[in-house]
Design a protein around this motif. Structure first.
Motif, short mmCIF file in Angstrom:
data_model
loop_
_atom_site.label_atom_id
_atom_site.label_comp_id
_atom_site.label_asym_id
_atom_site.label_seq_id
_atom_site.Cartn_x
_atom_site.Cartn_y
_atom_site.Cartn_z
N SER A 76 27.69 -24.57 -54.88
CA SER A 76 28.32 -24.13 -53.63
C SER A 76 27.26 -24.02 -52.54
O SER A 76 26.25 -23.34 -52.70
CB SER A 76 28.99 -22.77 -53.82
OG SER A 76 29.95 -22.83 -54.85
N GLU A 79 28.28 -21.46 -46.27
CA GLU A 79 29.49 -21.72 -45.50
C GLU A 79 29.21 -22.05 -44.04
O GLU A 79 30.09 -22.57 -43.36
CB GLU A 79 30.44 -20.53 -45.61
CG GLU A 79 30.97 -20.36 -47.02
CD GLU A 79 32.08 -19.36 -47.12
OE1 GLU A 79 32.66 -18.99 -46.07
OE2 GLU A 79 32.38 -18.94 -48.24
N SER A 110 34.64 -29.58 -49.49
CA SER A 110 34.74 -28.21 -48.98
C SER A 110 33.51 -27.38 -49.39
O SER A 110 33.62 -26.30 -49.95
CB SER A 110 36.04 -27.53 -49.43
OG SER A 110 36.04 -27.31 -50.82
N LEU A 111 32.33 -27.96 -49.16
CA LEU A 111 31.04 -27.31 -49.37
C LEU A 111 30.74 -26.96 -50.83
O LEU A 111 29.95 -26.06 -51.12
CB LEU A 111 30.92 -26.06 -48.50
CG LEU A 111 30.87 -26.32 -47.01
CD1 LEU A 111 30.91 -25.00 -46.24
CD2 LEU A 111 29.63 -27.11 -46.63
#
Length: 147
Positions: A76, A79, A110-111
């Protein structure tokens, strides 16, 4: 029963020692040796560049997260980044056997990127992530254990 003289005992001890040394030498010469990296010496010379990239990565306001749940490795990204500007590659590195290493391009959705790891051989693995964002190089790594 005939006693062995001290001279004969010394000769026998020397012969046993020489045989053991030869057996050990032959055994060790036949062991497989994997270098950590194929271009080990070249990468050693460029190591300062890697240190600078790691320092730049550690200065990010948010760090890349590596989550491992036994079936998947989830990478991940922070953001505050735009996922369409992230590129790079992921290396699943097996320290004990370079033949098992897997390298593939980074594809963020989405990252985050989800990597199935259930088919990997059991043992210790290291994930090495080299990525670029807006022309800057970054590097991060983590490790996990497949059971």
């Amino acid at each position: 029963m005939k006693k062995i003289s001290w001279g004969t005992g010394i000769v026998i001890a020397i012969i046993i020692f020489v045989v053991l040394v030869l057996v050990q030498t032959i055994y060790l010469m036949n062991q497989k040796v994997d270098l950590v990296e194929e271009d080990y010496y070249k990468k050693g010379i460029e190591y300062q560049k890697d240190i600078d990239v790691q320092k730049k990565t550690s200065e990010l306001s948010e760090q890349v997260r590596f989550d491992f749940n036994g079936q998947y490795l989830i990478i991940s990204f922070p953001e505050n980044l735009s996922d369409n500007k992230i590129s790079g590659e992921v290396l699943l590195y097996r320290p004990s056997d370079s033949g098992l290493d897997i390298k593939f391009p980074l594809q963020t959705d989405s990252l985050s990127q989800v990597i199935p790891v259930s088919d990997l051989k059991k043992g210790f693995w290291r994930v090495k992530l080299r990525w670029q964002y807006e022309g800057q190089d970054y590097y991060d790594e983590s490790s996990f254990l497949v059971e």
